[in-house]
Write a protein that holds these residues in place. Structure first.
Motif, PDB file in Angstrom:
ATOM      1  N   TRP A  17      17.873  -4.890   5.236  1.00  0.00           N
ATOM      2  CA  TRP A  17      18.617  -4.344   4.100  1.00  0.00           C
ATOM      3  C   TRP A  17      18.916  -5.385   3.034  1.00  0.00           C
ATOM      4  O   TRP A  17      19.580  -5.091   2.067  1.00  0.00           O
ATOM      5  N   ARG A  18      18.401  -6.562   3.216  1.00  0.00           N
ATOM      6  CA  ARG A  18      18.575  -7.582   2.197  1.00  0.00           C
ATOM      7  C   ARG A  18      17.570  -7.353   1.071  1.00  0.00           C
ATOM      8  O   ARG A  18      16.419  -7.002   1.309  1.00  0.00           O
ATOM      9  N   ASN A  19      17.995  -7.572  -0.160  1.00  0.00           N
ATOM     10  CA  ASN A  19      17.124  -7.405  -1.319  1.00  0.00           C
ATOM     11  C   ASN A  19      15.928  -8.349  -1.177  1.00  0.00           C
ATOM     12  O   ASN A  19      16.106  -9.560  -1.023  1.00  0.00           O
ATOM     13  N   VAL A  20      14.712  -7.789  -1.236  1.00  0.00           N
ATOM     14  CA  VAL A  20      13.529  -8.630  -1.047  1.00  0.00           C
ATOM     15  C   VAL A  20      13.425  -9.702  -2.129  1.00  0.00           C
ATOM     16  O   VAL A  20      12.805 -10.739  -1.925  1.00  0.00           O
ATOM     17  N   GLY A  21      14.034  -9.456  -3.295  1.00  0.00           N
ATOM     18  CA  GLY A  21      14.009 -10.459  -4.356  1.00  0.00           C
ATOM     19  C   GLY A  21      14.758 -11.718  -3.995  1.00  0.00           C
ATOM     20  O   GLY A  21      14.574 -12.767  -4.627  1.00  0.00           O
ATOM     21  N   ALA A  22      15.616 -11.625  -2.948  1.00  0.00           N
ATOM     22  CA  ALA A  22      16.377 -12.791  -2.525  1.00  0.00           C
ATOM     23  C   ALA A  22      15.545 -13.753  -1.701  1.00  0.00           C
ATOM     24  O   ALA A  22      15.922 -14.905  -1.510  1.00  0.00           O
ATOM     25  N   PHE A  23      14.420 -13.302  -1.213  1.00  0.00           N
ATOM     26  CA  PHE A  23      13.589 -14.146  -0.363  1.00  0.00           C
ATOM     27  C   PHE A  23      12.632 -14.979  -1.222  1.00  0.00           C
ATOM     28  O   PHE A  23      11.406 -14.860  -1.142  1.00  0.00           O
ATOM     29  N   ASP A  24      13.220 -15.844  -2.051  1.00  0.00           N
ATOM     30  CA  ASP A  24      12.406 -16.619  -2.983  1.00  0.00           C
ATOM     31  C   ASP A  24      11.420 -17.527  -2.265  1.00  0.00           C
ATOM     32  O   ASP A  24      10.292 -17.736  -2.737  1.00  0.00           O
ATOM     33  N   ASP A  25      11.839 -18.075  -1.110  1.00  0.00           N
ATOM     34  CA  ASP A  25      10.933 -18.970  -0.397  1.00  0.00           C
ATOM     35  C   ASP A  25       9.750 -18.221   0.180  1.00  0.00           C
ATOM     36  O   ASP A  25       8.629 -18.725   0.231  1.00  0.00           O
ATOM     37  N   HIS A  26       9.976 -16.953   0.595  1.00  0.00           N
ATOM     38  CA  HIS A  26       8.872 -16.141   1.095  1.00  0.00           C
ATOM     39  C   HIS A  26       7.863 -15.860  -0.015  1.00  0.00           C
ATOM     40  O   HIS A  26       6.650 -15.939   0.193  1.00  0.00           O
ATOM     41  N   ILE A  27       8.381 -15.516  -1.173  1.00  0.00           N
ATOM     42  CA  ILE A  27       7.506 -15.218  -2.310  1.00  0.00           C
ATOM     43  C   ILE A  27       6.735 -16.463  -2.722  1.00  0.00           C
ATOM     44  O   ILE A  27       5.534 -16.405  -3.009  1.00  0.00           O
ATOM     45  N   ALA A  28       7.416 -17.607  -2.721  1.00  0.00           N
ATOM     46  CA  ALA A  28       6.758 -18.855  -3.100  1.00  0.00           C
ATOM     47  C   ALA A  28       5.634 -19.200  -2.126  1.00  0.00           C
ATOM     48  O   ALA A  28       4.552 -19.627  -2.540  1.00  0.00           O
ATOM     49  N   GLU A  29       5.877 -18.994  -0.821  1.00  0.00           N
ATOM     50  CA  GLU A  29       4.819 -19.264   0.161  1.00  0.00           C
ATOM     51  C   GLU A  29       3.656 -18.299  -0.017  1.00  0.00           C
ATOM     52  O   GLU A  29       2.488 -18.693   0.082  1.00  0.00           O
ATOM     53  N   ALA A  30       3.965 -17.040  -0.299  1.00  0.00           N
ATOM     54  CA  ALA A  30       2.906 -16.063  -0.544  1.00  0.00           C
ATOM     55  C   ALA A  30       2.050 -16.484  -1.735  1.00  0.00           C
ATOM     56  O   ALA A  30       0.819 -16.374  -1.695  1.00  0.00           O
ATOM     57  N   GLU A  31       2.705 -16.970  -2.780  1.00  0.00           N
ATOM     58  CA  GLU A  31       1.960 -17.411  -3.961  1.00  0.00           C
ATOM     59  C   GLU A  31       1.064 -18.604  -3.629  1.00  0.00           C
ATOM     60  O   GLU A  31      -0.075 -18.685  -4.102  1.00  0.00           O
ATOM     61  N   ARG A  32       1.558 -19.528  -2.817  1.00  0.00           N
ATOM     62  CA  ARG A  32       0.744 -20.686  -2.427  1.00  0.00           C
ATOM     63  C   ARG A  32      -0.478 -20.243  -1.632  1.00  0.00           C
ATOM     64  O   ARG A  32      -1.585 -20.765  -1.821  1.00  0.00           O
ATOM     65  N   ILE A  33      -0.282 -19.277  -0.741  1.00  0.00           N
ATOM     66  CA  ILE A  33      -1.400 -18.791   0.064  1.00  0.00           C
ATOM     67  C   ILE A  33      -2.427 -18.093  -0.813  1.00  0.00           C
ATOM     68  O   ILE A  33      -3.638 -18.298  -0.673  1.00  0.00           O
ATOM     69  N   LEU A  34      -1.966 -17.257  -1.736  1.00  0.00           N
ATOM     70  CA  LEU A  34      -2.889 -16.544  -2.618  1.00  0.00           C
ATOM     71  C   LEU A  34      -3.702 -17.522  -3.459  1.00  0.00           C
ATOM     72  O   LEU A  34      -4.895 -17.299  -3.707  1.00  0.00           O
ATOM     73  N   GLN A  35      -3.053 -18.597  -3.905  1.00  0.00           N
ATOM     74  CA  GLN A  35      -3.791 -19.599  -4.674  1.00  0.00           C
ATOM     75  C   GLN A  35      -4.854 -20.262  -3.804  1.00  0.00           C
ATOM     76  O   GLN A  35      -5.988 -20.481  -4.243  1.00  0.00           O
ATOM     77  N   ARG A  36      -4.502 -20.528  -2.573  1.00  0.00           N
ATOM     78  CA  ARG A  36      -5.444 -21.201  -1.678  1.00  0.00           C
ATOM     79  C   ARG A  36      -6.660 -20.335  -1.382  1.00  0.00           C
ATOM     80  O   ARG A  36      -7.773 -20.856  -1.257  1.00  0.00           O
ATOM     81  N   ILE A  37      -6.471 -19.035  -1.234  1.00  0.00           N
ATOM     82  CA  ILE A  37      -7.589 -18.158  -0.882  1.00  0.00           C
ATOM     83  C   ILE A  37      -8.248 -17.527  -2.105  1.00  0.00           C
ATOM     84  O   ILE A  37      -9.150 -16.703  -1.972  1.00  0.00           O
ATOM     85  N   GLY A  38      -7.783 -17.898  -3.293  1.00  0.00           N
ATOM     86  CA  GLY A  38      -8.435 -17.450  -4.518  1.00  0.00           C
ATOM     87  C   GLY A  38      -8.131 -16.029  -4.942  1.00  0.00           C
ATOM     88  O   GLY A  38      -8.931 -15.399  -5.643  1.00  0.00           O
ATOM     89  N   LEU A  39      -6.957 -15.498  -4.575  1.00  0.00           N
ATOM     90  CA  LEU A  39      -6.603 -14.124  -4.937  1.00  0.00           C
ATOM     91  C   LEU A  39      -5.407 -14.052  -5.884  1.00  0.00           C
ATOM     92  O   LEU A  39      -4.803 -12.991  -6.047  1.00  0.00           O
TER      93      LEU A  39
END
Length: 282
Positions: free
Chosen positions: A126-148
């Protein structure tokens, strides 16, 4: 040693799918597991990740972060561990058949996977997903690594098949695992996209241990540090690609007629090998 099995055996009634396998994977190693359909490859992966319990034998894993708060070389017996436990320990997996969240964005597919591997955070529904900034940042790093990165906001269902397989690699990377088990990562991928998927796997292998089941022998021989060969549940060879390719036993069991740059030694999925669909960290 990162992973080892001793006398690992799985029987289904009167059928022995995995037969007394002794296997060791070193940290940072890229090992391909090959063999004819029904050889026990996917069953072997299912045992390693806790999807199946062995009939006999043991499995040990030496994760870099065994308790979630320290990094050492502790060896843990994971013979009876659940898929959830093996995933939290750092053993992640993709499956033969592509299965992602089709209607959500590419970024959200990866973010959900990241959150799932962050311990207590994964239960804070029930926590706002926007609060998980570190999760989003890791997702962005992964997407950059795999070219998506350019496809981050697109629904996953709009990706090409090759891009979906690439997304699966990104999902498997979530949580920075010690070991990735990839079940036929180039299955169904067009010939022009195989090199892209292969390049990503090689990049991942630069800082993760990787095991993959693969029928494309050009991929296997081109990227593997070591090749392990299963036949009728038994491990009949494990060595560097060049030695395995020249093995008479392997030629008879599987590689007879393999021509580098030609037709795959086997292009079918392991329909008789306990094959699973979907993508899962465990």
């Amino acid at each position: 040693m990162l992973l080892s099995t001793h006398d690992l055996t799985k029987k289904f009634g009167g059928i022995t799918a995995v037969d007394g396998v002794d296997f060791t994977l070193e940290k940072g190693e890229l090992c391909s597991v090959i063999g004819p359909n029904g050889a026990g490859k996917t069953t072997f992966f299912n045992l390693l990740t806790g999807v199946l319990e062995p009939t006999a034998g043991s499995i040990e894993f030496a994760p870099s972060n065994p308790e979630g708060d320290r990094r050492d070389d502790s060896v843990i017996d994971i013979t009876a561990a659940s898929p959830h436990k093996t995933a939290l320990l750092g053993l992640h997996r993709s499956y033969q058949i592509t299965n992602i969240f089709p209607t959500v964005s590419v970024r959200e597919n990866v973010r959900i996977a990241v959150q799932a591997h962050r311990g207590r955070d994964s239960w804070q529904f029930w926590r706002n997903v926007g609060a998980f900034d570190d999760h989003i940042a890791e997702a962005e790093r992964i997407l950059q690594r795999i070219g998506l990165t350019a496809a981050a906001d697109r629904p996953a269902e709009t990706l090409s098949h090759g891009e979906k397989r690439t997304l699966e690699l990104g999902i498997a990377l979530a949580g920075d695992p010690d070991l990735l088990l990839l079940d036929e990562p180039t299955a169904g991928v067009s010939s022009e996209d195989v090199s892209q998927v292969t390049a990503i796997i090689e990049d991942i292998a630069a800082d993760h241990a990787v095991m993959l089941i693969e029928h494309n022998m050009d991929v296997v021989m081109g990227i593997s540090d070591r090749v392990a060969v299963l036949n009728q549940g038994e491990l009949i060879a494990q060595d560097v690609p060049e030695t395995v390719r020249e093995s008479e036993a392997v030629q008879q069991a599987y590689l007879g007629g393999y021509d580098p740059g030609g037709v795959d030694a086997g292009s079918e999925t392991d329909a008789d090998d306990g094959g699973e669909s979907g993508v899962s960290a465990g």
